[in-house]
Scaffold this motif. Structure first.
Motif, PDB file in Angstrom:
ATOM      1  N   ASP A  50      11.741   2.062   7.485  1.00  0.00           N
ATOM      2  CA  ASP A  50      12.949   2.871   7.387  1.00  0.00           C
ATOM      3  C   ASP A  50      13.708   2.971   8.702  1.00  0.00           C
ATOM      4  N   GLY A  51      13.204   2.366   9.790  1.00  0.00           N
ATOM      5  CA  GLY A  51      13.904   2.359  11.057  1.00  0.00           C
ATOM      6  C   GLY A  51      13.776   3.622  11.871  1.00  0.00           C
ATOM      7  N   THR A  52      12.922   4.548  11.472  1.00  0.00           N
ATOM      8  CA  THR A  52      12.789   5.804  12.208  1.00  0.00           C
ATOM      9  C   THR A  52      11.796   5.717  13.357  1.00  0.00           C
ATOM     10  N   LEU A  53      11.041   4.633  13.444  1.00  0.00           N
ATOM     11  CA  LEU A  53      10.073   4.442  14.522  1.00  0.00           C
ATOM     12  C   LEU A  53      10.235   3.049  15.114  1.00  0.00           C
ATOM     13  N   PHE A  86       3.820  -1.291  11.148  1.00  0.00           N
ATOM     14  CA  PHE A  86       3.738   0.038  10.548  1.00  0.00           C
ATOM     15  C   PHE A  86       3.473  -0.094   9.051  1.00  0.00           C
ATOM     16  N   SER A  87       2.760   0.877   8.491  1.00  0.00           N
ATOM     17  CA  SER A  87       2.622   0.953   7.033  1.00  0.00           C
ATOM     18  C   SER A  87       3.954   1.431   6.447  1.00  0.00           C
ATOM     19  N   PRO A  88       4.200   1.224   5.142  1.00  0.00           N
ATOM     20  CA  PRO A  88       5.518   1.527   4.569  1.00  0.00           C
ATOM     21  C   PRO A  88       5.972   2.972   4.758  1.00  0.00           C
ATOM     22  N   LEU A  89       5.045   3.939   4.712  1.00  0.00           N
ATOM     23  CA  LEU A  89       5.410   5.352   4.861  1.00  0.00           C
ATOM     24  C   LEU A  89       5.134   5.880   6.265  1.00  0.00           C
ATOM     25  N   ASN A  90       4.886   4.992   7.205  1.00  0.00           N
ATOM     26  CA  ASN A  90       4.695   5.348   8.614  1.00  0.00           C
ATOM     27  C   ASN A  90       3.464   6.224   8.850  1.00  0.00           C
ATOM     28  N   ASN A  91       2.474   6.101   8.003  1.00  0.00           N
ATOM     29  CA  ASN A  91       1.248   6.874   8.204  1.00  0.00           C
ATOM     30  C   ASN A  91       0.267   6.151   9.124  1.00  0.00           C
ATOM     31  N   ILE A  92       0.316   4.820   9.145  1.00  0.00           N
ATOM     32  CA  ILE A  92      -0.685   4.035   9.867  1.00  0.00           C
ATOM     33  C   ILE A  92       0.017   2.994  10.734  1.00  0.00           C
ATOM     34  N   LEU A 109      -8.952  -5.947  14.846  1.00  0.00           N
ATOM     35  CA  LEU A 109      -7.890  -5.380  14.011  1.00  0.00           C
ATOM     36  C   LEU A 109      -8.164  -3.881  13.859  1.00  0.00           C
ATOM     37  N   GLN A 110      -7.230  -3.060  14.362  1.00  0.00           N
ATOM     38  CA  GLN A 110      -7.425  -1.615  14.334  1.00  0.00           C
ATOM     39  C   GLN A 110      -6.344  -0.933  13.496  1.00  0.00           C
ATOM     40  N   LEU A 111      -6.749   0.076  12.746  1.00  0.00           N
ATOM     41  CA  LEU A 111      -5.845   0.917  11.968  1.00  0.00           C
ATOM     42  C   LEU A 111      -5.848   2.312  12.579  1.00  0.00           C
ATOM     43  N   TRP A 112      -4.670   2.777  13.012  1.00  0.00           N
ATOM     44  CA  TRP A 112      -4.537   4.049  13.715  1.00  0.00           C
ATOM     45  C   TRP A 112      -3.691   5.015  12.894  1.00  0.00           C
ATOM     46  N   GLU A 113      -4.103   6.273  12.884  1.00  0.00           N
ATOM     47  CA  GLU A 113      -3.291   7.316  12.269  1.00  0.00           C
ATOM     48  C   GLU A 113      -2.229   7.748  13.275  1.00  0.00           C
ATOM     49  N   LEU A 114      -0.959   7.629  12.878  1.00  0.00           N
ATOM     50  CA  LEU A 114       0.119   7.845  13.827  1.00  0.00           C
ATOM     51  C   LEU A 114       0.228   9.306  14.264  1.00  0.00           C
ATOM     52  N   ARG A 115       0.023  10.225  13.363  1.00  0.00           N
ATOM     53  CA  ARG A 115       0.235  11.640  13.704  1.00  0.00           C
ATOM     54  C   ARG A 115      -0.770  12.128  14.729  1.00  0.00           C
ATOM     55  N   SER A 116      -2.032  11.765  14.543  1.00  0.00           N
ATOM     56  CA  SER A 116      -3.073  12.264  15.427  1.00  0.00           C
ATOM     57  C   SER A 116      -3.522  11.250  16.465  1.00  0.00           C
ATOM     58  N   GLY A 117      -3.181   9.974  16.290  1.00  0.00           N
ATOM     59  CA  GLY A 117      -3.646   8.945  17.202  1.00  0.00           C
ATOM     60  C   GLY A 117      -5.094   8.575  17.001  1.00  0.00           C
ATOM     61  N   ARG A 118      -5.669   8.966  15.870  1.00  0.00           N
ATOM     62  CA  ARG A 118      -7.089   8.723  15.595  1.00  0.00           C
ATOM     63  C   ARG A 118      -7.287   7.317  15.049  1.00  0.00           C
ATOM     64  N   GLU A 129      -2.966 -15.883  10.678  1.00  0.00           N
ATOM     65  CA  GLU A 129      -2.319 -15.949   9.369  1.00  0.00           C
ATOM     66  C   GLU A 129      -2.805 -14.783   8.505  1.00  0.00           C
ATOM     67  N   SER A 130      -1.870 -14.087   7.885  1.00  0.00           N
ATOM     68  CA  SER A 130      -2.178 -12.935   7.020  1.00  0.00           C
ATOM     69  C   SER A 130      -3.024 -11.905   7.771  1.00  0.00           C
ATOM     70  N   TRP A 131      -2.667 -11.680   9.024  1.00  0.00           N
ATOM     71  CA  TRP A 131      -3.464 -10.765   9.849  1.00  0.00           C
ATOM     72  C   TRP A 131      -3.306  -9.316   9.395  1.00  0.00           C
ATOM     73  N   CYS A 132      -2.111  -8.968   8.923  1.00  0.00           N
ATOM     74  CA  CYS A 132      -1.838  -7.561   8.609  1.00  0.00           C
ATOM     75  C   CYS A 132      -2.159  -7.268   7.153  1.00  0.00           C
ATOM     76  N   PRO A 133      -2.869  -6.173   6.857  1.00  0.00           N
ATOM     77  CA  PRO A 133      -3.072  -5.778   5.458  1.00  0.00           C
ATOM     78  C   PRO A 133      -1.740  -5.495   4.773  1.00  0.00           C
ATOM     79  N   SER A 134      -1.710  -5.692   3.463  1.00  0.00           N
ATOM     80  CA  SER A 134      -0.490  -5.484   2.678  1.00  0.00           C
ATOM     81  C   SER A 134      -0.603  -4.186   1.889  1.00  0.00           C
ATOM     82  N   TRP A 135       0.430  -3.357   1.990  1.00  0.00           N
ATOM     83  CA  TRP A 135       0.483  -2.096   1.260  1.00  0.00           C
ATOM     84  C   TRP A 135       1.511  -2.176   0.136  1.00  0.00           C
ATOM     85  N   SER A 136       1.271  -1.390  -0.909  1.00  0.00           N
ATOM     86  CA  SER A 136       2.321  -1.132  -1.877  1.00  0.00           C
ATOM     87  C   SER A 136       3.318  -0.161  -1.255  1.00  0.00           C
ATOM     88  N   GLU A 137       4.476  -0.058  -1.860  1.00  0.00           N
ATOM     89  CA  GLU A 137       5.549   0.751  -1.268  1.00  0.00           C
ATOM     90  C   GLU A 137       5.161   2.217  -1.118  1.00  0.00           C
TER      91      GLU A 137
END
Length: 545
Positions: A50-53, A86-92, A109-118, A129-137
């Motif tokens: 969404d361009g907010t980050l 970024f994940s679609p809803l900016n959670n990860i 490959l690390q998955l981080w929670e954006l709000r807490s940095g955990r 190739e295909s390094w990033c996991p794919s999320w639904s919208e």
């Protein structure tokens, strides 16, 4: 950032500063800003959906900021990060580092929670190739490939695998866009004489012989590229081989296949031999454009039945770009071509403009569907780095060249949600600009220096250019026929042709003397003279007897 604005970010050089809006067009402004306030070289940059980050890695840490005011949202101590997303809803936030055997358990490959940095999960991903996991919208489903399996996670819970799809030698997949129900396209390469195939599944129905929504098998495929349309109703699969065994093409062999979620499959028939350079779905999801064939290449729009709708003829092109609203199509020739850009009105199939951006290595649409950017970036080209902002009518609104000794590495429009800009009427008159426009010069045949002072003589072309052709029924003014009427018409034409072939030809006369005598006899018009001649012939015959 307000919904009526669109920003362009550039990465490169040794200095970076925040800029002010440099060009205003109508209800929105085109802003030029350099990524962050960081003068250190950036390894990678990215925007959220969404361009907010906005995030980047400068070789010491990963910074996440708010693009509207530059406020820092999060900072991560990840100096070796090479890719981030970024994940679609900016959670990860997903970060990827080059794999090394010395790394503990190989978790790069690390998955981080954006709000807490955990740190949520650390995974192993050796190939880029295909390094990033794919999320639904809606982030209800996340999927990644692990060896011969697809692992599905639900609601961002990465501690347990919710579902698995196991297929022998799975090498690629594509998750459908949008929300639920999610669908996935899976590619399995062929081996030992068995064909390669692509199958469509709807999550989580993976079991049983009839679970697949569609199945398409084909030979001659070392790799594939799978593209879902926006409505997730169909997939286009471009199958490629590394080497063309016939020796006809340097680029190997390519074929294009269509798979619909309703089970329909087809091989897209292309009217010219040669490589497939680009395939692009229209945002309306009702048609797609293919650029193909030996140079000069052809470009054709097909409908969902894989029937050609419009043929743009031939030209120096190798790429197709639909505007975000889907009302404009640009056919371009970049790379080893001269950078010609043809702008077409998709609804009326009328050419709007033709411009030229030489040495361009990057092209992208602004989310407003009015502007585009072309750039010459390093390391593809290390000289004449810079970018141009265009109006689709061919006017250059802004031009920027990097200083001597500096390089431009990347150019990105700030992402905005779909529907932020409405579809506006297409203009055919060039937009006003102080920089003017860059029209494509007419091409001329090469003439040796010794002959350039002599008058030009007509010469034959190496290739005959094919003009555009509207292939829609009734487009040429003829009355469109139904399928049954067209079938009957073809039968009548075939029957008529068979009769013409079976009709015997008149035999020519065999005795030329008889023909000449009959012609001489027929040439006498007096009946009395003809009667005397006959009597003389009878008397002459009696004397001989």
């Amino acid at each position: 950032l307000s919904p009526q604005a669109a920003c362009l970010w550039t990465v490169g050089g040794s200095q970076s500063t925040w800029g002010e809006p440099t060009q205003t067009r109508g209800e929105h402004c085109v802003c030029v800003r350099v990524c962050g306030r960081d003068c250190r070289p950036s390894r990678c940059v990215t925007f959220s959906t969404d361009g907010t980050l906005f995030g980047w890695c400068n070789g010491q840490n990963v910074s996440i900021v708010n693009p509207s005011d530059g406020a820092v949202v999060s900072t991560f101590d990840l100096p070796k990060t090479a890719l981030l997303e970024f994940s679609p809803l900016n959670n990860i936030l997903v970060t990827w580092q080059l794999y090394t055997s010395k790394r503990r358990r190989g978790t790069n490959l690390q998955l981080w929670e954006l709000r807490s940095g955990r740190l949520i999960k650390a995974l192993y991903q050796k190939k880029v190739e295909s390094w990033c996991p794919s999320w639904s919208e809606d982030e209800k489903i996340c999927v990644r490939i692990v060896n011969n399996e697809l692992h599905f996670y639900e609601d961002n819970d990465f501690d347990s695998i919710a579902n698995k799809l196991h297929m022998q030698k799975v090498s690629d997949f594509a998750l459908s866009p949008g929300g639920q129900p999610s669908k996935v396209a899976v590619y399995v390469p062929g081996s030992k004489g068995a064909p390669s195939f692509v199958r469509l599944y709807q999550y989580p129905a993976f079991g049983g012989p009839t679970a697949a929504l569609a199945n398409k098998s084909f030979f001659k495929a070392d790799r594939v590229m799978m593209q879902w349309n926006k409505k997730a109703s169909a997939v286009l699969v471009t199958a490629s081989t590394e080497v063309d065994k016939t020796g006809a093409s340097y680029y190997g062999e390519q074929t294009l296949h269509y798979l619909g979620v309703n089970g329909e499959t087809a091989l897209v028939q292309l009217s010219k031999n040669g490589p497939i350079y680009d395939v692009a779905w229209s945002p309306s999801s009702t048609e797609f454009c293919v650029v193909y064939g030996f140079m000069p290449a052809k470009a054709t729009v097909f409908n969902l039945k894989c029937d050609p709708v419009y043929d743009f003829g031939t030209g120096p092109r190798n790429a197709a770009y639909y505007s975000p609203q889907g009302h404009i199509l640009i056919l371009a020739g970049f790379g080893n071509l001269r950078g010609q850009m043809e702008v077409w009105d998709v609804k009326n199939y009328k050419q709007v403009s033709k411009s030229q951006a030489p040495d361009a290595t990057h092209f992208s649409w602004c989310p407003d569907g009015e502007h585009i950017v072309t750039a010459t970036c390093s390391p593809r080209l290390r000289v004449s780095n810079g970018y141009k902002i265009w109006h689709y009518t061919g006017s250059v609104l802004q031009k920027w060249d990097v200083a001597a000794g500096s390089e431009l590495w990347e150019v990105r429009w700030q992402s905005l949600p779909d529907g932020s800009f409405p579809k506006r009427p297409i203009k055919y008159q060039a937009a006003p600009s102080q920089l003017g426009s860059t029209q494509a010069p007419p091409t001329q045949a090469y003439r040796p220096p010794a002959l350039r002072h002599l008058p030009a003589t007509p010469s034959s072309k190496l290739h005959e250019d094919e003009p555009p052709q509207d292939l829609r029924p009734g487009a040429s003014g003829e009355k469109s026929l139904s399928k049954s009427a067209l079938k009957n018409q073809r039968k009548r034409e075939a029957k008529k042709a068979a009769k013409q072939e079976a009709k015997p030809e008149p035999e020519p006369p065999t005795d030329p003397a008889a023909v000449s005598n009959s012609q001489s006899e027929a040439s006498i018009g007096d009946p009395e003279v003809e009667k005397k001649i006959k009597n003389l012939k009878k008397v002459k015959a009696g004397l001989f007897l």
